[in-house]
Design a protein around this motif. Structure first.
Motif, short mmCIF file in Angstrom:
data_model
loop_
_atom_site.label_atom_id
_atom_site.label_comp_id
_atom_site.label_asym_id
_atom_site.label_seq_id
_atom_site.Cartn_x
_atom_site.Cartn_y
_atom_site.Cartn_z
N MET A 204 0.85 -1.19 0.00
CA MET A 204 0.00 0.00 0.00
C MET A 204 0.88 1.23 0.00
O MET A 204 1.89 1.30 0.68
N ASP B 195 -5.96 4.15 5.75
CA ASP B 195 -6.29 2.80 6.17
C ASP B 195 -6.25 2.70 7.70
O ASP B 195 -7.13 2.08 8.32
N ARG C 196 -10.87 -9.86 3.38
CA ARG C 196 -10.53 -9.40 2.02
C ARG C 196 -9.13 -9.87 1.63
O ARG C 196 -8.93 -10.40 0.52
N ASP C 197 -8.16 -9.70 2.51
CA ASP C 197 -6.78 -10.05 2.19
C ASP C 197 -6.62 -11.54 1.94
O ASP C 197 -5.89 -11.96 1.04
N ALA D 215 -3.50 -11.82 -0.36
CA ALA D 215 -2.55 -10.90 0.27
C ALA D 215 -2.26 -11.40 1.67
O ALA D 215 -2.77 -10.88 2.67
N ALA E 81 -2.81 -7.73 6.20
CA ALA E 81 -2.14 -6.51 6.65
C ALA E 81 -2.29 -6.29 8.15
O ALA E 81 -1.36 -5.82 8.81
N LEU F 258 -10.98 1.83 0.10
CA LEU F 258 -9.63 1.29 0.19
C LEU F 258 -9.61 -0.19 -0.16
O LEU F 258 -8.68 -0.67 -0.82
N GLY F 259 -10.64 -0.92 0.28
CA GLY F 259 -10.70 -2.33 -0.06
C GLY F 259 -10.86 -2.56 -1.54
O GLY F 259 -10.26 -3.47 -2.12
N LYS G 91 -7.48 -1.87 -3.20
CA LYS G 91 -6.49 -2.93 -2.98
C LYS G 91 -6.81 -4.15 -3.83
O LYS G 91 -5.91 -4.79 -4.39
N ASP H 193 -5.65 -3.57 -7.26
CA ASP H 193 -4.20 -3.71 -7.34
C ASP H 193 -3.76 -5.17 -7.45
O ASP H 193 -2.70 -5.46 -8.00
N TYR H 194 -4.58 -6.08 -6.92
CA TYR H 194 -4.25 -7.50 -6.98
C TYR H 194 -4.86 -8.18 -8.20
O TYR H 194 -4.91 -9.41 -8.26
N SER I 163 -14.89 -5.60 2.80
CA SER I 163 -13.98 -4.87 3.70
C SER I 163 -14.76 -3.95 4.63
O SER I 163 -14.41 -3.79 5.80
#
Length: 207
Positions: free
Chosen positions: A1, A9, A49-50, A55, A59, A105-106, A109, A112-113, A127
């Motif tokens: 991030m 976050d 979510r991660d 991920a 985090a 933000l979720g 992210k 991004d993945y 999220s």
């Protein structure tokens, strides 16, 4: 991030933890219970979510600052809950702020993945609502997201703005700001004016 997104976050983590801590104090839990509820409200959605996007470790476990922010919010609420309660309906307001921040933000992210904009929006909703669901379940309360209020819909709107910006190749940061504002505004107006989706009714309810 990115360095710019991390503070937001952490802010979302803190405000969600405040909502969990405030609810815990209202249910007269001890300090440990307040910290558990604060952490659950703050990190449950992000951890789910991660894990789903790969991920790992999440985090909230990989970076000590998330749990510290959640615990600080819990301690603050435990010792200064009367001050926080002076705010109008603090649980819902803090929850709305956390919902808005986590939804956008979720979604970002997940994009991004490599997830599609549609899937990323759903992960943004997860999220946003995951922490609130965990918080409510721990005190045996029907989760807000399952009640007839604009909760998940608000998260969907916020994440959808970010996803649409990705589809049309627009700058993400302004889209995240607009999405967060849309999510918070929709949730706040729902709280203030009683906006809600249609509820299911049994035949005996009409009698």
């Amino acid at each position: 991030m990115s360095f710019l997104l991390l503070p937001f976050d952490l802010l979302g983590t803190f405000v969600f933890a405040l909502s969990g801590g405030t609810l815990a104090v209202r249910y007269r839990l001890d300090l440990f219970g307040v910290l558990v509820l604060s952490c659950a409200a703050a990190v449950a959605g992000g951890m789910a979510r991660d894990v789903l996007i790969g991920a790992t470790p999440p985090a909230a476990l990989a970076d000590w600052r998330y749990l510290v922010a959640a615990m600080l919010a819990g301690i603050l609420t435990f010792h200064r809950h009367q001050t926080i309660e002076r705010l109008r309906n603090p649980v819902q307001l803090f929850d709305a702020a956390g919902l808005a921040l986590f939804a956008v933000l979720g979604t970002g992210k997940a994009l991004d993945y490599g997830l599609s904009p549609f899937a990323a929006t759903l992960l943004g909703v997860l999220s946003g609502i995951g922490g609130g669901v965990a918080r409510d379940v721990l005190v045996a309360r029907t989760p807000v997201v399952l009640q007839a209020e604009l909760y998940a819909v608000a998260a969907l709107a916020g994440g959808g703005v970010v996803a649409l910006a990705e589809v049309f190749a627009l700058p993400r940061e302004p889209a995240m700001a607009v999405g967060a504002a849309a999510c918070f505004g929709l949730r706040y107006m729902a709280i203030r004016h009683g906006w809600h989706l249609p509820s299911a009714h049994l035949p005996e309810d009409r009698g």
